[in-house]
Each structure stands twice: as structure tokens, then as C-alpha cells.
Design an enzyme around this catalytic site. Sequence first.
Site, PDB file in Angstrom:
ATOM      1  N   SER A 162       0.825  -1.201   0.000  1.00 49.07           N
ATOM      2  CA  SER A 162       0.000   0.000   0.000  1.00 49.07           C
ATOM      3  C   SER A 162       0.871   1.267   0.000  1.00 49.07           C
ATOM      4  O   SER A 162       1.679   1.466  -0.903  1.00 49.07           O
ATOM      5  CB  SER A 162      -0.970  -0.034   1.189  1.00 49.07           C
ATOM      6  N   ASP A 260      -9.569  -5.206  -5.000  1.00 50.51           N
ATOM      7  CA  ASP A 260      -8.975  -3.982  -4.465  1.00 50.51           C
ATOM      8  C   ASP A 260      -9.273  -2.812  -5.398  1.00 50.51           C
ATOM      9  O   ASP A 260      -9.006  -2.894  -6.602  1.00 50.51           O
ATOM     10  CB  ASP A 260      -7.463  -4.191  -4.327  1.00 50.51           C
ATOM     11  N   HIS A 292      -7.821  -5.442  -0.613  1.00 52.01           N
ATOM     12  CA  HIS A 292      -6.585  -4.755  -0.251  1.00 52.01           C
ATOM     13  C   HIS A 292      -5.950  -5.348   1.009  1.00 52.01           C
ATOM     14  O   HIS A 292      -6.635  -5.590   2.003  1.00 52.01           O
ATOM     15  CB  HIS A 292      -6.894  -3.264  -0.050  1.00 52.01           C
TER      16      HIS A 292
END
Length: 328
Positions: A162, A260, A292
Amino acid sequence: MDSSKEVSLEIFPYIRVYKDGTFDRLTGFEIAPPGLDPETRVESKDVLILPDTGISARIYRPSSASASAAKKLPLVIYFHGGAFIIASIADPKYHASLNAFVAESDIIVVSVDYRRVPEYPLPAAYDDSWAALQWIASGEARRESWLRDQADFDRLFLIGDSGGANMSHHLAMRLRGDVLGERVKLSGIGMIQPYFWGETPIGAEVADPGRKALVDSWWRFVCASDKGCDDPLINPFADGAPGVNGLACEKVLVIVSEKDILRDRGRLYYDKLAESGGAVAAEIMEIEGEDHVFQIFDPSCEKAKRLFKRMASFVNSDGDDHNKESAE
């Protein structure tokens, strides 16, 4: 958390800000101590790496490394996610996932505890991560016993998930034009569900304006830029941004998850690398049916194990098996 004060802003699911300027983080504040993990037999310890700013790191090694110090292991500098707002090196979910990654990969990991928004506005997180890379290149890192005895500084990788993947990209870009790039040989970067974005929706974002607006709000909270979600920090392909030309590494692995909302930005990153025709070998892996950072929430699930195996192969491979795509 204080429910009696008046709320001025809530950035779901990360933080609630009150009108008096105080705030509560809504998640990502739990703490797990370092030590020997009984399940994976991975050892970890915390070290202060940047005394001026108080930045620490958690170092991980397989327990077998202490018994075979003659074998040098690949060195991974890891940057956790959390939208630059939450989580730390001591987050129990990150601690468990890195134990699993190290056990699978037979590597040394240095997980960096960079400063977060809102106490420390951007680019503090990027500056801390750059300073951590400078520390790795310094004599100080080589005086740390686990790194001195067991880490192969010539097999150095930057890996993050991320927001941490975002920072890995920017560090690899910055290295190319900096004197530090003459002292640091970066073998590759691993981009796990990378946090890139943009003002104009692409792919699945077009059909999901609600989630698009949610992710917009995350970035606009952490970065006070007049370019919004087209700031080069979050959109490497915005007008005037450098893209991927100039990455100071040999190879890149991009991992995305089917459900995601950031997936198409990760695929775009891979596509741009593949189209560049440069010296950087590009790989991509897509995990079906997952959202995610699912591997942080459940590192023991079968798809997380496959993700860790792919990263292990990426870090330990000799560089002959690149430019491939796979779906799991």
C-alpha cells in the site's frame, strides 16, 4: 477515544479529528513486542536507527540464521502500509505477516517505523524512509550484529504494501540521481497492492464512485497539495510526473488483488514498466477474490501463503525468470 468532543472530520476507517485539533486513530494502534515467534521460529528485535528523529526499525531473521552466520541472506527493507496515517512496526498484524514472510523467504528484514500524519505531515514519511536507506548504506548498519553477520548488502530489496509500496517506488526513483545511488546496489522493489491514485477514475473506479471518493479523501487528508490526487507523490503518471523511467533497480514485482479498488493503478504501473523497454524487468501477480492487504489481515490463509512464496521467489531468484504475469 473521546465521544464527548465535537467531530470536525472523519477519514474512514482511519482517523477522527475533533474541532479542538485533537484526534483519535480508529485502528492500527495495537502493539506486539519483538522476540522469537513460536510458530514460525522467526526472531525479531527493535533498534533505534535515527536518533535525531527517534525512528526505529524492527529487524527479523529466521532462527536458523543464528546457527549459520556464514550464510549471507538477502536484505529486505520493508515499509508498512496504513495510508500514511495508521500502523507501525509493532502492529500485531504486520508483525505476524512479516514473521510469515521471513519464514517462507529465508531473508533478513528491516521494517522501518516512519513518522505518520497528522503529527508529522508529508513528506516526513518519505524523508524518514530515505534516511533509513542512508542508514543501511552507512557503517552504523554494519555495526548492528544481525545485519553485519547475516545480511548480504549486495542483495538489497525495497518491499512495501500500500503506502509502503508507494514509498519503495519513490526511493528507487530518487536513488538514480543521488550520490547515495553510487553506494547502494538495489536489486529490486516489491510493490504489494501499491497505493497510487489519480483525479480521473480508471478501470473499476469508474463504476464505483463511492469508493473512488473515499480514497480521494484519504490522500487529500494526508497531502495538502493543490494538485490533489494528481500530486506526483500519489500519481506517478500525472502531467509533469517522471513515471517509471529512472528506477534504480534491476527488477520490479507488482502484486494486485482482484477486489482492491487500487488494483487498476497497480496494473497501470506494471504496464508502464513493461512498455518502457528499459533495463528494469517487470513481473506481476494478481490474486483472485481478495481485497486490499488481505495478507496482513490473515497471513495464514492459503492465498497469503502463495503471495509470500511469490515474493520469496522474487527475492531469491537469480534474475533469469522475469517479464511474466500470473494469476492466483
